[in-house]
Design a protein around this motif. Sequence first.
Motif, short mmCIF file in Angstrom:
data_model
loop_
_atom_site.label_atom_id
_atom_site.label_comp_id
_atom_site.label_asym_id
_atom_site.label_seq_id
_atom_site.Cartn_x
_atom_site.Cartn_y
_atom_site.Cartn_z
N VAL A 1 22.31 83.78 21.32
CA VAL A 1 23.46 84.67 21.47
C VAL A 1 24.23 84.79 20.15
CG1 VAL A 1 25.45 85.15 22.96
CG2 VAL A 1 23.78 83.45 23.65
N ARG B 1 18.17 81.13 25.43
CA ARG B 1 18.65 82.45 25.02
C ARG B 1 19.41 82.28 23.72
NH1 ARG B 1 22.58 84.50 29.19
NH2 ARG B 1 23.11 85.98 27.55
N PHE C 1 29.17 89.24 21.25
CA PHE C 1 29.44 89.15 22.67
C PHE C 1 30.94 89.28 22.95
CE2 PHE C 1 31.00 86.41 26.01
CZ PHE C 1 30.32 86.90 27.12
N TRP D 1 27.72 85.17 19.35
CA TRP D 1 28.96 85.10 20.14
C TRP D 1 30.01 86.11 19.69
CZ3 TRP D 1 28.90 83.19 24.68
CH2 TRP D 1 28.10 82.11 25.00
N TYR E 1 32.58 82.87 26.41
CA TYR E 1 32.48 83.47 27.73
C TYR E 1 33.67 83.05 28.60
CZ TYR E 1 30.47 85.06 32.10
OH TYR E 1 30.27 85.71 33.28
#
Lengths: 1042, 511
Positions: free
Chosen positions: A317, A315, A322, A319, A436
């Motif tokens: 991403v 995947r 996100f 960040w 995350y």
Amino acid sequence: MLMKTLISFFILSMITSLTFAQIMIKGRVTDESGDPIPGVNIYIKGTTKGTVSDMKGKYQLEAKEGQTIVFNFIGYEKKEVVVGRKPVINVKLKEKTTELSETVVVGYGSMRKSDLTGSTVSVKVRDDVAKQYPTVDQMLRGRAAGVQVVSNDGNIGSGISVRIRGTNSLRSNNEPLYVVDGIVITTAGEDAAATSDFNDLSQNQNGLNGINPKDIESIEVLKDASATAIYGSRGANGVILITTKKGKSGTSKINTYYSASFTEISKKLDVLDGVDYAQYQNEVSLLSNGQPKYYIKDGDVYGYQDGELLPEPYRQVDWQDFAYRAGISHNAGISASGGSKKGTYYVSASYNNINGVTENTNMQTGDFRLNLTRKLNEKLSLDTRVSLFYSNGFFPQTATKLGANGSFVKSTINSNPLIGADVEDFMTELQMSNPYSWIYDYREKSKEFKTFLSMSLNYKLPVKGLRFQLRTAGNNRIKDRRKFYGLTTYQGASSNGSLSMATQEKWAWNINNLLLYDRTFNKTHHINGMVGYVYDGSYMEDKLYRVEDFTTTEFTVDGPQYGTMVTHPLNVIPRSEAMNSFLARGNYSYKNKYIATATFRADGSSKFAEGNRYGYFPSFSVAWRITEESFMQSLGLFSNLKLRAGWGQTGNQAIRPYQTVTTYAVTMYANPDNSTGNSFVPANIANPDLTWETTTQGNVGVDLGFINNRITATVDLYSKQTDDLLQMVALPKSTGYKRMYINRGTITNKGVDVSVNAVAVQTKDLTVSIGGNFSVNRNKIVDLGIPDAPIYIDGKEEQRSYYLGDNISTGNTFKCPANIFMAGEPVGMIWGFKTDGIYQSNDTTAATYGKEPGDVKILDLNNDGKIDEHDRTFLGDPNPDFVYGFNMSISYKRFTLDMDWNGVYGNDIVNGMGLSYYMATGYQSNIHPAAYHEAWRPDRETNRFPRIGYREIGAIAITDRLIEDGSYLRLNNLTVGYDVPLESLFKQFHLYASVRNLLTITNYSGYDPNVTSFLWNGNIQGVDWNPFPNAKTYIVGVNINF
Amino acid sequence: MKRYKFILSILTVAMLTACSLTEEPPFLSRENVFENLANARTGLKGVYSGLASWKNYSYGAHALYNGFSGFYVARTWRGLKDHNNQTLFALKPQANSREVEDVWFANYLTISRCNDIIATIQPIENPQTDNERGINDVLGQAYFIRAFEYFNLVRLWGDIPLRLEPMNNSNIHKPKSPAKDVYAQIISDAENAIKYIFPHSEQLTGFVGKEAANMLLAKVYMTLATADPGLQEVTPQEYWQKAYDEAIQVYGKYSLVSNFATLWGETSGDNTPENIFEVQFNDIAGAGMVRYYTPRGATKGKNTWGRVAVNVEIYDDHVATYPGDPRIESDYTTSYVDVVKNKVVDLYPLAARKPWRFIFSFPMPYKYFVKDPNLMTNTNYKNFIIYRYADLLLMLSEISNELQNGEEMKYVTEVLQRVGLSPQPGYYNGQDAFREAIMKEYRYELFGELQSVFNERRRGAEWFQTHVIDVHNNAPTFDPKIDIKYEVTAEEAMILPIPSSEINTNQEINN
């Protein structure tokens, strides 16, 4: 001719016929905001006939046409209206603002504005703009000449820094003294201590929470010593006097407001996308061992495991997308005020729910204020102020001194954009804490409760003009700050969950006994004087606790009982401080033309040993109001012209107590039976010679006013010298101690503050006011108290007195100081290697220095054939050439528009991120696209970015490649308002829309040129290190007055 | 008017009763911290906690001493490009590297605590009561640890600031003293220590006995015996004799534990009869070294690192010299179980050496590797043994060989007998061969115990060049893509640079 005579006769006869008609005039007297004024004297000029307005401001009076009705009320300008035919005469009275009667708040008292001899600025902010700000500091930004505010909107609750007239001190705390309603607030620079590891860079959260801008009546910024010397040992960094609102006698006013805002980060930094990142890593692998790491096909990236291609692509991403979100916040509040001749009240309450730019950020605050005044009898009056503040919030992780992993912000840039498979080398640090985990597995909670109570009793003594004031105040702050690191964060992984808890409780009290005198003799001599005794005391307790190894991590900050291993047993650190002060001020004005002021304060502080305990702080200043001279009045050019000159001394003692004795602390040491025992260890080196630093400041200024003061300007020149600098110096490690406070050295600040305000247009429908300020400050280290030592500057050996700043990081990246503090130079000059692009393959000198083509070409300034500490030199100056601000306020009929800009020019910033972001270091860390795409390659030689794999890890100094121009101009606030025509329902119904931080014009490539890293470390200046991105906020709101 | 007077009098009273400004800190201070024996012992533990601090034997000493010994490689995926492998582990330490800064600070931190005790506690001549003897013992241990820390410093840095007074604001800046003066001070401190400390047999567990000071002094004399002549006051032979006289004081006062492996268990090695000088750790005041030695995955705890691996020639030599030596299993590991991924991870020699499998290309040191896979945290409760009896026995053998007093075989045999071995043939080939053999014996017996950084340099630069640098660079296993090439001369690698922060802050030191 005949015609004219006829007409005049006709008119004359008409008038005379009309003058005989008696009519009943009715009407309402209000102030400018439409509030009724009761008790207004209303009479017919030249007669004794008259009346008084009632509680609703209404009146009735019989008068004849042509007669003149006079409306007179204390504090308002007299108004005369000639009676015409209309039976209704509504009158708006203007508040008197003549300079003579206008009083301003000064230290320990108030004074006629015309009698001021020092340099002070009043900060005026429109109510609906003020309400948008949660704290006072942000309101000050760009508003006053000589005041520089550094803060970060993106990170709510983050620390702030306010500097008045430059950096006075090489110690961390250069914050001005905040005085609210006469009470010194000491929490501005304090916070619950952190128990986290030594790498933690979490800064003090804003200590000014709880002083709500909406409750502020006026802010006075005292800048020069003649204004601040009355605060003695605490006045050196300037003083900000805040007065909160009081009710006014008359009918009650109710105001309620609501606003909603929407916050997003104002800038994203470019990084490689997944495919480019994979290409970059492949290129790195091919260079080192010939095995590509990823397989790229059709925009998908696949990994290998044990030599086999994984079936599923990674995947990809972004960040930053996100990690950051748009936060929606709400702010609502209500206030009511009013009163009678006997007393007044002002009561307000508000609630804020702030959602920051990351999902784990939320803060709720509530506050309440009650200001009451009461006349107890003719001579005695009482003024009571109570305010309460509560906040409870969750914050993002801010920063760490570590280079690689401990920081949330850095992880959003560095983290591998490819995720999904269990990468074999997850063990390397770089993979450890990703954005995350920082959002979902880190909790920082902080709760705060603040109380301010103050009561002042005024007693008119039987001597005319003399009164006694007893003011007592207490404030209490309880702050609880907790941090929980979950299992996937770097810090939590190593401890199986880690929770640290810090509580700070502080009680401060303050007793002022003041004798105040204010009287005019024979209309020529005006004397305003004060003598007093003040006692300040405080007791503070820090409590620290940390527990690790959690059986369940579900309850994060609320579950210390689930931790099984107490790694920092409860530690209570008490501190108490006391100060006795004696003070006096005399102000004399002759014919309102010649004014002189003298102040004196003696402070005794418990922080210093006997013999060094008392300090004496005098000041003298004079002013000449030239416009009062007849020759000037006949000139008619100026409506105000005042020359001022002053001199004075102030001090600074903002250090922790108990520095003059050697104290022992307790640490743990294991017993042979594996239980834990205590051991005693020395905690500091005593310095009984400590005393305050003293700032001596001279100031010359001129206040100008033109066209009935529609244009005003103030220019001040100042020169400050601070001696006996109180410094927390880094000690040689061979002492076995890290730091201690000493008095050492001298620095100077010289500068000019200019401010101009003008009402450019003033018609019935349109008003345009413009204000601007500009300040230049030059600081210089005169003396450091360190003997000269050899040092190479620009390749030449010199004998200079200097020390280097603190290392930036505790990791290997940027593990060197960036600043040098050297006598004869400005504070905190940036220090390191000069470079000249990149070594090209035909450059034969590369090998001499152990370099290869593609490496950064660091200049061998002393030509000794090696690059070492002797090749360092000055790379830049973190001090701005000038700072400026301007604002504009337009009102057209029912519309208003406000605009605030502020700017900084000519400072240099060390962009620390550049060490990993602008270099293709070859680590598994994401970088700026150009650093990869335009990296030097043997077949594509460039001179901008070094080769892939080049790094400056562990270098002894930074290079000039990190230095960027920090100038910027920012539109802080743009507010558009509209008064909805609903007067039948509300007194005022004001709608507004606003954007904070809408636009920043800058060449700086980092998140924000307003650098907030290391605000609290005087040994690091202008270094941007893992900063939190700044934010842009859109606000809509409504303000309703009843 | 009455009220006026009343208020004025209140004001006057308030002014006269201005509150006291004398600070009364609610903490212990230097004046009262050692006032009785119990407090003095707690203060002494403060000195031990200086040894136990993160920058000292908890972590920092491991990072520096291993890195600078020439026996190890930094075990990271960055391989030879790792910063550590290019600097400290390549024997090119930098003045600003953390390892250099930390150990310097930690040693001086401990010394400053000793200085406080030595300046505050007056020795009691002819002590009568247990209390008086106890006070002397605290003082003696402070002397011992100060001597011990200065001995570390002088061997690592040469000329260094010699600080013997409690710190105050006037003695912060101090120039370097010649190494010779530092050695003289160490000898004097160690002699004081011998005078005041209880003998081991009477000492409380957890504190050193006076024999530790004899052992220290023996090490000092052994170092001086082979030192630069400029440091020597007497002939080498006289130094060897002095070393013998001290070391023999310790002989028989301790004993070897029967099973070598028990010394390296999580708790079984704590305070054994073999331990002479050790730092106490438990699970709360724990040692960080577990992170340094235990790879991620070897325990359920997260974020241990396993930062260090062993140069293969060191391992190969041990296996070749004493095949089947049970110490090999305690000294190194060549595979471990990753309990997170539930698989066996093989290291050299079980795994092939490849640049892209860098971290598997070396065995790992095993003595401080966590043996309990269920350990969740990254601190460990295993004590760290600084001096143990086996070391003393090897010293006695080495000294005896130099003196040729006929006892040389006796002590080393005791050490080897415990692990069921007999001395290797080298011991029987004359004085020089014996010397080679005994110097190797330190490596096998004390592998990883932070002595090699000193032992391998003790006999001078040439010895270090031929026995460490050349052996490594010319090893048959040497692979330039995997192994660090030592590109320095031994001369350059003998001492560490003075830390940058010291030069930056100490006005009396400029290089």
